[in-house]
Design a protein around this motif. Structure first.
Motif, short mmCIF file in Angstrom:
data_model
loop_
_atom_site.label_atom_id
_atom_site.label_comp_id
_atom_site.label_asym_id
_atom_site.label_seq_id
_atom_site.Cartn_x
_atom_site.Cartn_y
_atom_site.Cartn_z
N ALA A 34 4.95 -7.29 13.39
CA ALA A 34 5.75 -6.40 12.53
C ALA A 34 4.90 -5.77 11.42
N LEU A 35 3.82 -6.43 11.03
CA LEU A 35 2.99 -5.95 9.91
C LEU A 35 1.89 -4.99 10.34
N GLN A 36 1.59 -4.91 11.63
CA GLN A 36 0.36 -4.31 12.12
C GLN A 36 0.06 -2.90 11.60
N ASN A 37 1.01 -2.03 11.61
CA ASN A 37 0.73 -0.62 11.31
C ASN A 37 1.19 -0.18 9.92
N LEU A 38 1.52 -1.13 9.06
CA LEU A 38 1.99 -0.78 7.73
C LEU A 38 0.83 -0.41 6.81
N ARG A 39 1.10 0.50 5.88
CA ARG A 39 0.11 0.96 4.91
C ARG A 39 0.62 0.66 3.50
N VAL A 40 -0.30 0.33 2.61
CA VAL A 40 0.06 -0.09 1.25
C VAL A 40 -0.60 0.84 0.23
N ILE A 41 0.16 1.20 -0.80
CA ILE A 41 -0.36 1.96 -1.93
C ILE A 41 -0.77 0.97 -3.02
N HIS A 42 -2.03 1.07 -3.44
CA HIS A 42 -2.56 0.20 -4.50
C HIS A 42 -2.86 1.05 -5.73
N GLY A 43 -2.67 0.46 -6.90
CA GLY A 43 -2.98 1.15 -8.15
C GLY A 43 -2.91 0.21 -9.33
N LEU A 44 -3.58 0.57 -10.42
CA LEU A 44 -3.57 -0.25 -11.62
C LEU A 44 -2.18 -0.27 -12.27
N LYS A 45 -1.38 0.75 -12.00
CA LYS A 45 -0.02 0.78 -12.54
C LYS A 45 0.76 -0.47 -12.15
N ALA A 46 0.57 -0.93 -10.92
CA ALA A 46 1.30 -2.10 -10.44
C ALA A 46 0.97 -3.34 -11.26
N VAL A 47 -0.26 -3.40 -11.79
CA VAL A 47 -0.66 -4.51 -12.65
C VAL A 47 -0.16 -4.27 -14.08
N GLY A 48 -0.29 -3.03 -14.54
CA GLY A 48 0.08 -2.71 -15.92
C GLY A 48 1.53 -3.01 -16.24
N VAL A 49 2.42 -2.73 -15.30
CA VAL A 49 3.84 -2.96 -15.58
C VAL A 49 4.17 -4.45 -15.63
N LYS A 50 3.26 -5.29 -15.14
CA LYS A 50 3.42 -6.73 -15.30
C LYS A 50 2.95 -7.18 -16.68
N ILE A 51 2.00 -6.45 -17.25
CA ILE A 51 1.42 -6.83 -18.54
C ILE A 51 2.26 -6.32 -19.71
N TYR A 52 2.79 -5.08 -19.58
CA TYR A 52 3.49 -4.43 -20.68
C TYR A 52 5.00 -4.38 -20.40
N VAL B 118 -6.01 7.21 -14.36
CA VAL B 118 -7.40 7.67 -14.47
C VAL B 118 -8.36 6.53 -14.16
N ALA B 119 -8.08 5.33 -14.67
CA ALA B 119 -8.98 4.20 -14.48
C ALA B 119 -9.01 3.71 -13.04
N PHE B 120 -7.87 3.80 -12.37
CA PHE B 120 -7.73 3.23 -11.03
C PHE B 120 -6.80 4.13 -10.23
N PRO B 121 -7.29 5.27 -9.73
CA PRO B 121 -6.43 6.19 -8.98
C PRO B 121 -5.81 5.48 -7.78
N GLU B 122 -4.60 5.88 -7.44
CA GLU B 122 -3.91 5.24 -6.32
C GLU B 122 -4.69 5.43 -5.02
N THR B 123 -4.72 4.38 -4.21
CA THR B 123 -5.36 4.43 -2.91
C THR B 123 -4.38 3.91 -1.86
N GLU B 124 -4.57 4.34 -0.63
CA GLU B 124 -3.75 3.86 0.48
C GLU B 124 -4.63 3.04 1.41
#
Length: 285
Positions: free
Chosen positions: A151-169, A182-188
């Motif tokens: 079920a996981l094989q073809n899934l794609r994930v968006i990564h970014g520093l925003k996902a970490v920042g909203v945990k901190i602030y 700017v520091a960590f542009p989103e990547t797929e």
């Protein structure tokens, strides 16, 4: 021929290595360490007290050392390419990098090719807290039910520093979101990473913010479920730092995090990174 004196730590993960710091630069040492790293995932050199110059030279013998450009903070060690991990930083983004380490993550999800190995040297341990946890994603993926893997094989994930920042602030500002962009542009990246060594990892952790073409809440739930699976006790090792410890970990097969610690705890780490040679897209094109 150079041989390492090893002591296995857990069934799935880790080995202690008992050698002198001067032996790290022996001609056959890098190859022996890389072999052990691929086998054990995490290598602990207890209180080996490696000088910074030796740390840099050894990192370059393991491969090409990654320039610490994003994490450069103007310190003396930063000029050597070493990332000084401590909370005594004035720059807001630099502090976000350090505090963000408290969440499970894989290094290099902002790159096409993540780092192969990370070297962490303890200059000063925290007076309380500050341990580092490692999770063996290779072993965790292998233990998944076959229908889940499919079920996981073809899934794609968006990564970014925003996902970490909203945990901190609690209440991030528009300026914070722009700073993270700017520091960590989103990547797929692929969720499932089939690697050249025949093993499979999951590109997950705190920087993973959503799954492509999946409702946000559903994607977040799946990413959290996978992180929880990979960080079960049978797949993890917690390192309690002592001054002079050196730990090397195999980044493509692991998640890691630091345990929280106070700014006045005295914790200072020096980190170098060996450049990777394998893109996230290997085996996923």
């Amino acid at each position: 021929m150079f041989a390492l004196n090893l002591e296995k730590i857990t069934d799935h993960l880790g080995a202690r290595v008992f050698i002198d710091a001067s032996q790290l630069l022996a001609p056959d040492a890098p190859a022996a360490v890389l072999d052990a790293l691929n086998q054990y995932g995490v290598l602990v050199f207890p209180q080996i007290h490696v000088p910074d110059e030796t740390l840099v030279a050894f990192t370059n013998q393991l491969g090409d050392m990654e320039a610490a450009t994003r994490t450069a903070d103007g310190s003396n060690v930063s000029a050597k390419g070493i990332y000084r991990i401590a909370l005594d930083k004035d720059d807001k983004t630099q502090r976000d990098y350090v505090v963000g380490n408290n969440y499970w993550h894989m290094d290099g999800t902002s790159y096409e090719v993540p780092g192969k190995a990370t070297l962490l040297k303890c200059e000063s341990p925290a007076s309380a807290g500050g341990e580092t946890d490692f999770a063996h994603v290779y072993a965790a993926y292998e233990a998944l039910p076959e229908d889940k893997k499919h079920a996981l094989q073809n899934l794609r994930v968006i990564h970014g520093l925003k996902a970490v920042g909203v945990k901190i602030y609690d209440n991030p500002t528009p300026e914070d979101f722009e700073r993270w962009r700017v520091a960590f542009p989103e990547t797929e990246q692929p969720l499932v990473w089939h690697q050249a060594n025949g093993r499979t990892s999951l590109v997950i952790g705190s920087t993973a913010q959503s799954i492509v073409d999946m409702p946000e809440a559903e994607g977040y739930q799946l990413l959290q479920e996978l992180t929880d699976w990979c960080t079960q006790p049978q797949f993890t090792y917690r390192h309690h730092w002592q001054q002079g410890d050196l730990v090397i970990f195999n980044n493509p097969g692991l998640l890691h995090r630091s345990r929280p610690y106070a700014e006045n705890s005295g914790r200072v780490m020096h980190r170098t990174t060996v450049k990777g040679v394998e893109a996230f897209t290997y085996g996923n094109i």
